[in-house]
Write a protein that holds these residues in place. Structure first.
Motif, PDB file in Angstrom:
ATOM      1  N   ALA A 103     -18.004 -28.742  20.063  1.00  0.00           N
ATOM      2  CA  ALA A 103     -16.970 -28.116  19.238  1.00  0.00           C
ATOM      3  C   ALA A 103     -17.625 -27.440  18.030  1.00  0.00           C
ATOM      4  O   ALA A 103     -18.642 -27.913  17.515  1.00  0.00           O
ATOM      5  CB  ALA A 103     -15.971 -29.167  18.774  1.00  0.00           C
ATOM      6  N   PRO A 104     -17.069 -26.331  17.581  1.00  0.00           N
ATOM      7  CA  PRO A 104     -17.651 -25.636  16.435  1.00  0.00           C
ATOM      8  C   PRO A 104     -17.649 -26.512  15.186  1.00  0.00           C
ATOM      9  O   PRO A 104     -16.697 -27.245  14.918  1.00  0.00           O
ATOM     10  CB  PRO A 104     -16.727 -24.426  16.247  1.00  0.00           C
ATOM     11  N   ASP A 105     -18.711 -26.430  14.424  1.00  0.00           N
ATOM     12  CA  ASP A 105     -18.835 -27.163  13.168  1.00  0.00           C
ATOM     13  C   ASP A 105     -18.273 -26.287  12.048  1.00  0.00           C
ATOM     14  O   ASP A 105     -18.760 -25.174  11.826  1.00  0.00           O
ATOM     15  CB  ASP A 105     -20.304 -27.484  12.897  1.00  0.00           C
ATOM     16  N   PRO A 106     -17.237 -26.749  11.327  1.00  0.00           N
ATOM     17  CA  PRO A 106     -16.684 -25.935  10.241  1.00  0.00           C
ATOM     18  C   PRO A 106     -17.714 -25.518   9.208  1.00  0.00           C
ATOM     19  O   PRO A 106     -17.586 -24.462   8.577  1.00  0.00           O
ATOM     20  CB  PRO A 106     -15.621 -26.845   9.623  1.00  0.00           C
ATOM     21  N   ALA A 107     -18.759 -26.328   9.054  1.00  0.00           N
ATOM     22  CA  ALA A 107     -19.790 -26.001   8.068  1.00  0.00           C
ATOM     23  C   ALA A 107     -20.584 -24.766   8.463  1.00  0.00           C
ATOM     24  O   ALA A 107     -21.205 -24.121   7.613  1.00  0.00           O
ATOM     25  CB  ALA A 107     -20.734 -27.188   7.891  1.00  0.00           C
ATOM     26  N   ASP A 108     -20.579 -24.424   9.754  1.00  0.00           N
ATOM     27  CA  ASP A 108     -21.322 -23.248  10.217  1.00  0.00           C
ATOM     28  C   ASP A 108     -20.501 -21.962  10.151  1.00  0.00           C
ATOM     29  O   ASP A 108     -20.990 -20.897  10.510  1.00  0.00           O
ATOM     30  CB  ASP A 108     -21.776 -23.462  11.677  1.00  0.00           C
ATOM     31  N   ARG A 109     -19.268 -22.063   9.713  1.00  0.00           N
ATOM     32  CA  ARG A 109     -18.398 -20.898   9.652  1.00  0.00           C
ATOM     33  C   ARG A 109     -18.887 -19.949   8.556  1.00  0.00           C
ATOM     34  O   ARG A 109     -19.141 -20.372   7.422  1.00  0.00           O
ATOM     35  CB  ARG A 109     -16.972 -21.337   9.354  1.00  0.00           C
ATOM     36  N   PRO A 110     -19.045 -18.653   8.846  1.00  0.00           N
ATOM     37  CA  PRO A 110     -19.520 -17.732   7.816  1.00  0.00           C
ATOM     38  C   PRO A 110     -18.498 -17.536   6.723  1.00  0.00           C
ATOM     39  O   PRO A 110     -17.286 -17.540   6.962  1.00  0.00           O
ATOM     40  CB  PRO A 110     -19.752 -16.434   8.594  1.00  0.00           C
ATOM     41  N   GLY A 111     -18.959 -17.359   5.494  1.00  0.00           N
ATOM     42  CA  GLY A 111     -18.063 -17.130   4.372  1.00  0.00           C
ATOM     43  C   GLY A 111     -17.465 -15.740   4.411  1.00  0.00           C
ATOM     44  O   GLY A 111     -18.045 -14.802   4.960  1.00  0.00           O
ATOM     45  N   ALA A 112     -16.291 -15.606   3.788  1.00  0.00           N
ATOM     46  CA  ALA A 112     -15.584 -14.329   3.801  1.00  0.00           C
ATOM     47  C   ALA A 112     -16.404 -13.217   3.156  1.00  0.00           C
ATOM     48  O   ALA A 112     -16.449 -12.087   3.652  1.00  0.00           O
ATOM     49  CB  ALA A 112     -14.241 -14.481   3.100  1.00  0.00           C
ATOM     50  N   ASP A 113     -17.044 -13.524   2.044  1.00  0.00           N
ATOM     51  CA  ASP A 113     -17.820 -12.491   1.344  1.00  0.00           C
ATOM     52  C   ASP A 113     -18.992 -12.013   2.202  1.00  0.00           C
ATOM     53  O   ASP A 113     -19.329 -10.821   2.203  1.00  0.00           O
ATOM     54  CB  ASP A 113     -18.345 -13.035   0.006  1.00  0.00           C
ATOM     55  N   TRP A 114     -19.601 -12.929   2.909  1.00  0.00           N
ATOM     56  CA  TRP A 114     -20.741 -12.574   3.768  1.00  0.00           C
ATOM     57  C   TRP A 114     -20.274 -11.671   4.905  1.00  0.00           C
ATOM     58  O   TRP A 114     -20.894 -10.643   5.207  1.00  0.00           O
ATOM     59  CB  TRP A 114     -21.381 -13.853   4.302  1.00  0.00           C
ATOM     60  N   VAL A 115     -19.169 -12.046   5.533  1.00  0.00           N
ATOM     61  CA  VAL A 115     -18.641 -11.220   6.630  1.00  0.00           C
ATOM     62  C   VAL A 115     -18.289  -9.830   6.120  1.00  0.00           C
ATOM     63  O   VAL A 115     -18.625  -8.816   6.744  1.00  0.00           O
ATOM     64  CB  VAL A 115     -17.405 -11.895   7.260  1.00  0.00           C
ATOM     65  N   ARG A 116     -17.629  -9.756   4.979  1.00  0.00           N
ATOM     66  CA  ARG A 116     -17.218  -8.457   4.432  1.00  0.00           C
ATOM     67  C   ARG A 116     -18.440  -7.604   4.086  1.00  0.00           C
ATOM     68  O   ARG A 116     -18.445  -6.394   4.329  1.00  0.00           O
ATOM     69  CB  ARG A 116     -16.360  -8.680   3.189  1.00  0.00           C
ATOM     70  N   ALA A 117     -19.476  -8.219   3.551  1.00  0.00           N
ATOM     71  CA  ALA A 117     -20.677  -7.468   3.171  1.00  0.00           C
ATOM     72  C   ALA A 117     -21.382  -6.874   4.385  1.00  0.00           C
ATOM     73  O   ALA A 117     -21.994  -5.803   4.287  1.00  0.00           O
ATOM     74  CB  ALA A 117     -21.636  -8.389   2.407  1.00  0.00           C
ATOM     75  N   LEU A 118     -21.310  -7.544   5.527  1.00  0.00           N
ATOM     76  CA  LEU A 118     -21.957  -7.042   6.739  1.00  0.00           C
ATOM     77  C   LEU A 118     -21.067  -6.076   7.510  1.00  0.00           C
ATOM     78  O   LEU A 118     -21.563  -5.171   8.194  1.00  0.00           O
ATOM     79  CB  LEU A 118     -22.341  -8.213   7.641  1.00  0.00           C
ATOM     80  N   ALA A 119     -19.753  -6.267   7.424  1.00  0.00           N
ATOM     81  CA  ALA A 119     -18.836  -5.439   8.211  1.00  0.00           C
ATOM     82  C   ALA A 119     -18.808  -3.997   7.735  1.00  0.00           C
ATOM     83  O   ALA A 119     -18.708  -3.074   8.559  1.00  0.00           O
ATOM     84  CB  ALA A 119     -17.428  -6.039   8.170  1.00  0.00           C
ATOM     85  N   GLY A 120     -18.909  -3.779   6.431  1.00  0.00           N
ATOM     86  CA  GLY A 120     -18.877  -2.414   5.909  1.00  0.00           C
ATOM     87  C   GLY A 120     -19.997  -1.534   6.457  1.00  0.00           C
ATOM     88  O   GLY A 120     -19.737  -0.464   7.034  1.00  0.00           O
ATOM     89  N   PRO A 121     -21.256  -1.945   6.319  1.00  0.00           N
ATOM     90  CA  PRO A 121     -22.358  -1.149   6.880  1.00  0.00           C
ATOM     91  C   PRO A 121     -22.279  -0.997   8.394  1.00  0.00           C
ATOM     92  O   PRO A 121     -22.637   0.052   8.937  1.00  0.00           O
ATOM     93  CB  PRO A 121     -23.605  -1.946   6.472  1.00  0.00           C
ATOM     94  N   ALA A 122     -21.809  -2.025   9.092  1.00  0.00           N
ATOM     95  CA  ALA A 122     -21.671  -1.919  10.553  1.00  0.00           C
ATOM     96  C   ALA A 122     -20.680  -0.824  10.920  1.00  0.00           C
ATOM     97  O   ALA A 122     -20.920  -0.028  11.842  1.00  0.00           O
ATOM     98  CB  ALA A 122     -21.225  -3.260  11.136  1.00  0.00           C
TER      99      ALA A 122
END
Length: 373
Positions: A103-122
């Motif tokens: 089962a997925p570990d909640p601690a491994d879930r990426p933070g919102a700011d990190w996802v947003r920072a990567l999604a823009g350039p992608a």
């Protein structure tokens, strides 16, 4: 190998045959799973709601399609795994692909700011070369989430291509457990899971399979609504920074990326006057509940202003398939795509009808959304 192939083919045919039989005999849940209702499941959603707040399908599954019961069931404790009670017979499973995966570990879930920072350039990288008639699913919705996942996991070079190939092969997974996919799709799933294990480690497989497909469907659903709805781009521009979040929230209600959420009851419980035994299967029809006319005004109309006009309103029902929440990854990536497209191609319009895959009761399976870019 030949024996395994024959067994897979036999199981797919068996489950599909059961869905056809019970669906033809009037079971609306079986009819939904057999997936030949065309691109619009509204009639079957209504039939499932009319069957009662919580009713037992001939498939052996408890079904909830009304909002109040669906919300109650989604609030139940999530089972922690382990064997099911021996006395409980389980409905036929079309394809089992997640056996042995942690089962997925909640601690491994990426933070919102990190996802947003990567999604823009992608988004910038992938939108830069698009011109003319474009399929928004193949060129945007399917690619941006994988680009962000590759960056989150630090993949470079050929590993990024391997991730894209594995995610594409694993895309049918969420639907395949309930509705038999094509033989080819079913046969490719084990290799896709194995490839993801090798690239990301076993602990990340469930999360990545779910995030990639859910984000793809959420993006595709939002863009489909924007390019086909009169005045939607203009409304998005008028809303300013909050416009993209409103579009994504309304997509989660109107065309959710997870339309059927199935789980196993962790303990004996009661809901809507019915007793559910531990180990029994429960299906919450998110797509039907989030369009319940007893709760939502004009439920079949896509309206990002809904929260403004209805006040706080009822909360959206958003499940966590396989224990993977839709936030922050899918929601933030979808919002970022909407913002990027609104800036790069305001007024983007459809270039033909969208097409959905058959037998995709969970995701809705938007296959193509053509647009003039």
């Amino acid at each position: 190998m030949v024996v395994a192939e024959k067994e897979l083919g036999r199981r797919l045919q068996l489950v599909q045959g059961i869905h056809w039989l019970y669906g033809a005999q009037g079971d609306p849940y079986a009819a939904l799973l057999r997936g030949h209702h065309g691109p619009d499941p509204r009639e079957l959603y209504a039939l499932n709601r009319e069957a009662g707040p919580l009713w037992r399908s001939r498939l052996g599954t408890w079904v909830a399609a009304r909002y109040a019961t669906a919300a109650e069931l989604l609030a139940l404790p999530v089972p922690e795994g382990g064997p099911l009670p021996a006395a409980v017979a389980q409905p036929q499973v079309a394809v089992t692909w997640d056996q042995g995966l942690p089962a997925p570990d909640p601690a491994d879930r990426p933070g919102a700011d990190w996802v947003r920072a990567l999604a823009g350039p992608a988004c910038e990288r992938l939108l830069a070369g698009l011109r003319g008639k474009v399929d928004l699913v193949a060129e945007v919705a399917a690619r941006v989430p994988v680009e962000v996942l590759a960056d989150l996991h630090g993949l470079t070079g050929a590993d990024r291509e391997r991730l894209a190939e594995a995610c594409a092969a694993a895309a049918p997974a969420l639907d395949a457990a309930l509705a038999p996919p094509s033989y080819g799709d079913a046969a490719r799933l084990p290799a896709a899971v194995s490839a993801l294990r090798g690239l990301l480690g076993e602990a990340a497989v469930l999360r990545v399979v779910v995030e990639a497909r859910v984000a793809q469907e959420l993006i595709a659903g939002a863009l489909h609504a924007l390019v086909t709805g009169p005045g939607q781009w203009e409304l998005l521009a008028d809303r300013g920074p909050d416009g993209a979040a409103a579009v994504v929230a309304e997509t989660l209600r109107h065309d959710p990326p997870v339309k059927v959420h199935v789980f196993t009851a962790a303990a004996d419980t009661e809901a809507a006057g019915q007793r559910i035994a531990a180990g029994e299967q429960v299906a919450v029809l998110i797509g039907a509940a989030n369009r319940d006319p007893e709760v939502f005004d004009r439920p079949d109309v896509f309206d990002p202003r809904r929260a403004e006009t209805a006040g706080a309103g009822p909360r959206l029902l958003v499940p966590a398939p396989y224990g993977v929440p839709l936030e922050p990854f899918a929601g933030i990536v979808a919002e970022t795509v909407v913002v990027a497209l609104a800036a790069a191609r305001p007024g983007l319009r459809a270039a033909g009808p969208a097409v959905r895959r058959p037998r995709t009761p969970v995701t809705g399976g938007l296959l193509t959304v053509p647009a003039l870019f």
